[in-house]
Design a protein around this motif. Structure first.
Motif, PDB file in Angstrom:
ATOM      1  N   GLN A   1       0.853  -1.005  -0.039  1.00  0.00           N
ATOM      2  CA  GLN A   1       0.047  -0.007  -0.059  1.00  0.00           C
ATOM      3  C   GLN A   1       0.912   1.255   0.024  1.00  0.00           C
ATOM      4  OE1 GLN A   1      -2.029  -0.888   3.564  1.00  0.00           O
ATOM      5  NE2 GLN A   1      -3.801  -1.959   2.478  1.00  0.00           N
ATOM      6  N   GLY A   2       0.513   2.274  -0.757  1.00  0.00           N
ATOM      7  CA  GLY A   2       1.226   3.563  -1.028  1.00  0.00           C
ATOM      8  C   GLY A   2       1.357   3.952  -2.263  1.00  0.00           C
ATOM      9  N   GLY A   3       2.270   5.113  -2.561  1.00  0.00           N
ATOM     10  CA  GLY A   3       2.337   5.579  -3.833  1.00  0.00           C
ATOM     11  C   GLY A   3       2.785   4.593  -4.787  1.00  0.00           C
ATOM     12  N   GLY A   4       2.204   4.569  -5.871  1.00  0.00           N
ATOM     13  CA  GLY A   4       2.216   3.844  -7.105  1.00  0.00           C
ATOM     14  C   GLY A   4       1.477   2.861  -7.062  1.00  0.00           C
ATOM     15  N   SER A   5       0.803   2.223  -6.277  1.00  0.00           N
ATOM     16  CA  SER A   5      -0.053   0.985  -6.436  1.00  0.00           C
ATOM     17  C   SER A   5      -1.175   1.611  -7.382  1.00  0.00           C
ATOM     18  CB  SER A   5      -0.578   0.811  -5.027  1.00  0.00           C
ATOM     19  OG  SER A   5      -1.160   1.673  -4.219  1.00  0.00           O
ATOM     20  N   ASP A   6      -1.946   2.773  -6.964  1.00  0.00           N
ATOM     21  CA  ASP A   6      -2.995   3.107  -8.265  1.00  0.00           C
ATOM     22  C   ASP A   6      -2.736   3.114  -9.395  1.00  0.00           C
ATOM     23  OD1 ASP A   6      -4.563   3.369  -5.823  1.00  0.00           O
ATOM     24  OD2 ASP A   6      -4.376   5.555  -5.787  1.00  0.00           O
ATOM     25  N   GLN A   7      -1.492   3.431  -9.684  1.00  0.00           N
ATOM     26  CA  GLN A   7      -1.179   3.411 -11.234  1.00  0.00           C
ATOM     27  C   GLN A   7      -0.835   2.064 -11.580  1.00  0.00           C
ATOM     28  OE1 GLN A   7       0.056   5.471  -9.111  1.00  0.00           O
ATOM     29  NE2 GLN A   7       0.780   7.244  -9.467  1.00  0.00           N
ATOM     30  N   LEU A   8      -0.405   1.205 -10.765  1.00  0.00           N
ATOM     31  CA  LEU A   8      -0.093  -0.457 -11.149  1.00  0.00           C
ATOM     32  C   LEU A   8      -1.600  -0.897 -11.548  1.00  0.00           C
ATOM     33  CD1 LEU A   8       2.612  -1.280  -8.459  1.00  0.00           C
ATOM     34  CD2 LEU A   8       2.913  -1.119 -11.229  1.00  0.00           C
ATOM     35  N   ILE A   9      -2.632  -0.627 -10.591  1.00  0.00           N
ATOM     36  CA  ILE A   9      -3.822  -1.254 -10.699  1.00  0.00           C
ATOM     37  C   ILE A   9      -4.492  -0.777 -12.140  1.00  0.00           C
ATOM     38  CG2 ILE A   9      -6.149  -1.153 -10.015  1.00  0.00           C
ATOM     39  CD1 ILE A   9      -4.861  -1.206  -7.062  1.00  0.00           C
ATOM     40  N   ALA A  10      -4.374   0.460 -12.186  1.00  0.00           N
ATOM     41  CA  ALA A  10      -5.046   1.463 -13.426  1.00  0.00           C
ATOM     42  C   ALA A  10      -4.284   0.624 -14.839  1.00  0.00           C
ATOM     43  CB  ALA A  10      -4.814   2.677 -13.509  1.00  0.00           C
ATOM     44  N   GLY A  11      -3.120   0.193 -14.710  1.00  0.00           N
ATOM     45  CA  GLY A  11      -2.418  -0.315 -15.974  1.00  0.00           C
ATOM     46  C   GLY A  11      -2.982  -1.825 -16.106  1.00  0.00           C
ATOM     47  N   LEU A  12      -3.008  -2.431 -15.132  1.00  0.00           N
ATOM     48  CA  LEU A  12      -3.516  -3.764 -15.237  1.00  0.00           C
ATOM     49  C   LEU A  12      -5.078  -3.856 -15.531  1.00  0.00           C
ATOM     50  CD1 LEU A  12      -2.404  -5.453 -11.696  1.00  0.00           C
ATOM     51  CD2 LEU A  12      -1.479  -6.102 -14.320  1.00  0.00           C
ATOM     52  N   LYS A  13      -5.724  -2.934 -15.276  1.00  0.00           N
ATOM     53  CA  LYS A  13      -7.177  -2.794 -15.766  1.00  0.00           C
ATOM     54  C   LYS A  13      -7.229  -2.775 -17.096  1.00  0.00           C
ATOM     55  CE  LYS A  13      -9.404  -1.433 -11.486  1.00  0.00           C
ATOM     56  NZ  LYS A  13     -10.356  -0.341 -10.849  1.00  0.00           N
ATOM     57  N   ARG A  14      -6.100  -2.192 -17.899  1.00  0.00           N
ATOM     58  CA  ARG A  14      -6.294  -2.143 -19.453  1.00  0.00           C
ATOM     59  C   ARG A  14      -6.115  -3.494 -20.064  1.00  0.00           C
ATOM     60  NH1 ARG A  14      -3.146   2.590 -18.338  1.00  0.00           N
ATOM     61  NH2 ARG A  14      -1.332   1.731 -18.533  1.00  0.00           N
ATOM     62  N   HIS A  15      -5.587  -4.551 -19.346  1.00  0.00           N
ATOM     63  CA  HIS A  15      -5.109  -5.671 -20.026  1.00  0.00           C
ATOM     64  C   HIS A  15      -6.110  -7.057 -19.332  1.00  0.00           C
ATOM     65  CE1 HIS A  15      -1.853  -3.868 -22.119  1.00  0.00           C
ATOM     66  NE2 HIS A  15      -1.613  -3.440 -20.964  1.00  0.00           N
ATOM     67  N   PHE A  16      -6.740  -6.732 -18.215  1.00  0.00           N
ATOM     68  CA  PHE A  16      -7.438  -7.786 -17.625  1.00  0.00           C
ATOM     69  C   PHE A  16      -8.882  -7.186 -17.186  1.00  0.00           C
ATOM     70  CE2 PHE A  16      -2.933  -8.441 -16.631  1.00  0.00           C
ATOM     71  CZ  PHE A  16      -2.828  -9.908 -16.703  1.00  0.00           C
ATOM     72  N   THR A  17      -9.711  -8.381 -17.407  1.00  0.00           N
ATOM     73  CA  THR A  17     -11.288  -7.929 -17.070  1.00  0.00           C
ATOM     74  C   THR A  17     -11.486  -7.705 -15.837  1.00  0.00           C
ATOM     75  OG1 THR A  17     -11.599 -10.363 -16.766  1.00  0.00           O
ATOM     76  CG2 THR A  17     -11.765  -9.487 -18.991  1.00  0.00           C
ATOM     77  N   GLU A  18     -10.746  -8.294 -14.590  1.00  0.00           N
ATOM     78  CA  GLU A  18     -10.980  -7.561 -13.479  1.00  0.00           C
ATOM     79  C   GLU A  18      -9.708  -7.845 -12.686  1.00  0.00           C
ATOM     80  OE1 GLU A  18     -14.198  -9.017  -9.789  1.00  0.00           O
ATOM     81  OE2 GLU A  18     -13.254 -10.829 -11.069  1.00  0.00           O
ATOM     82  N   VAL A  19      -9.546  -6.713 -11.746  1.00  0.00           N
ATOM     83  CA  VAL A  19      -8.173  -6.678 -11.015  1.00  0.00           C
ATOM     84  C   VAL A  19      -8.868  -6.149  -9.543  1.00  0.00           C
ATOM     85  CG1 VAL A  19      -6.151  -5.131 -10.684  1.00  0.00           C
ATOM     86  CG2 VAL A  19      -7.070  -5.667 -13.000  1.00  0.00           C
TER      87      VAL A  19
END
Length: 235
Positions: free
Chosen positions: A192-210
């Motif tokens: 948890q912390g800085g950068g996790s939101d960006q990682l999740i946003a990036g994964l959501k472009r390639h996976f149906t659920e994150v």
């Protein structure tokens, strides 16, 4: 502190991986060669119910309960699946995958790992450009699941350590996006912390659920969480 026999200082084994059913916390005699932080870590391991249960069940580590809970929810470890385990030492995640019927699994770690047949294990730096192709050669086809429990060696400088953590997660994601079969699953330890939101946003472009998942076996005072991305959309 009284010199009770060691058996009286053993922690009572928990039931069902729960926090209840614990005895009086054990305290270890301080060894001169241990730092205070090492002493605290060792006492926490002795008193931790998941560590105690892992020892009782013959699991390589308490991390086995983390991947067990995650898979109970998302159901990706199954017979016939091809699995890659990044940062597998000491082998808790691979051990659970095998117990759940996975027979085609490869893993890599910088540290030596005792054999876990039928898993094929590389002792290698995952960030070495030659590592990915070697893993794929051993696996013999596109994986259905990429697991990453990797964590970098820390240097004690918060910003530097954070950059190293994020860098390893990004490397694991890049690998997964390159090799996963459509519909596949990616699971990675994050914090948890800085950068996790960006990682999740990036994964959501390639996976149906994150999802961000905090298993019960993950200590509550830890910032550790797990990114679980399912339904890979393909390249």
């Amino acid at each position: 502190m009284t010199d009770d026999p060691p058996r009286k200082r053993m922690v009572k084994l928990p039931t069902g991986g729960q926090e209840g059913g614990r005895g009086k916390p054990a305290r270890l005699k301080t060894a001169k060669q241990r730092t205070p932080s090492q002493q605290a870590w060792l006492e926490r391991q002795v008193n931790d119910p998941f560590s105690a249960k892992a020892r009782a069940l013959g699991y390589r580590s308490r991390a086995a309960f983390k991947i067990t809970e995650i898979d109970d929810r998302f159901h990706f470890l199954k017979p016939g699946a091809r699995v890659v385990d990044l940062g597998l030492a000491p082998g808790g995640w691979t051990q659970i995958a095998i117990l759940r019927g996975v027979t085609n699994i490869v893993g890599v770690d910088l540290l030596p790992v005792d054999p876990l047949p039928p898993a094929q294990i590389l002792q290698m730096d995952f960030t070495d450009p030659a590592c990915g192709p070697k893993l794929m050669e051993l696996l013999g086809g596109a994986p259905d699941v990429v697991l990453s429990d990797m964590a970098p060696n820390t240097v004690g400088h918060r910003e530097t350590d954070h950059l190293r953590i994020v860098g390893l997660i990004e490397a694991a994601i890049a690998f997964a996006l390159e090799v996963l079969r459509p519909g596949g699953t990616f699971v990675a330890k994050s914090f948890q912390g800085g950068g996790s939101d960006q990682l999740i946003a990036g994964l959501k472009r390639h996976f149906t659920e994150v999802k961000n998942v905090k298993p019960k076996a993950s200590r509550q005072d830890s910032s550790e969480v797990f990114l679980v991305a399912t339904g890979f959309k393909g390249r």
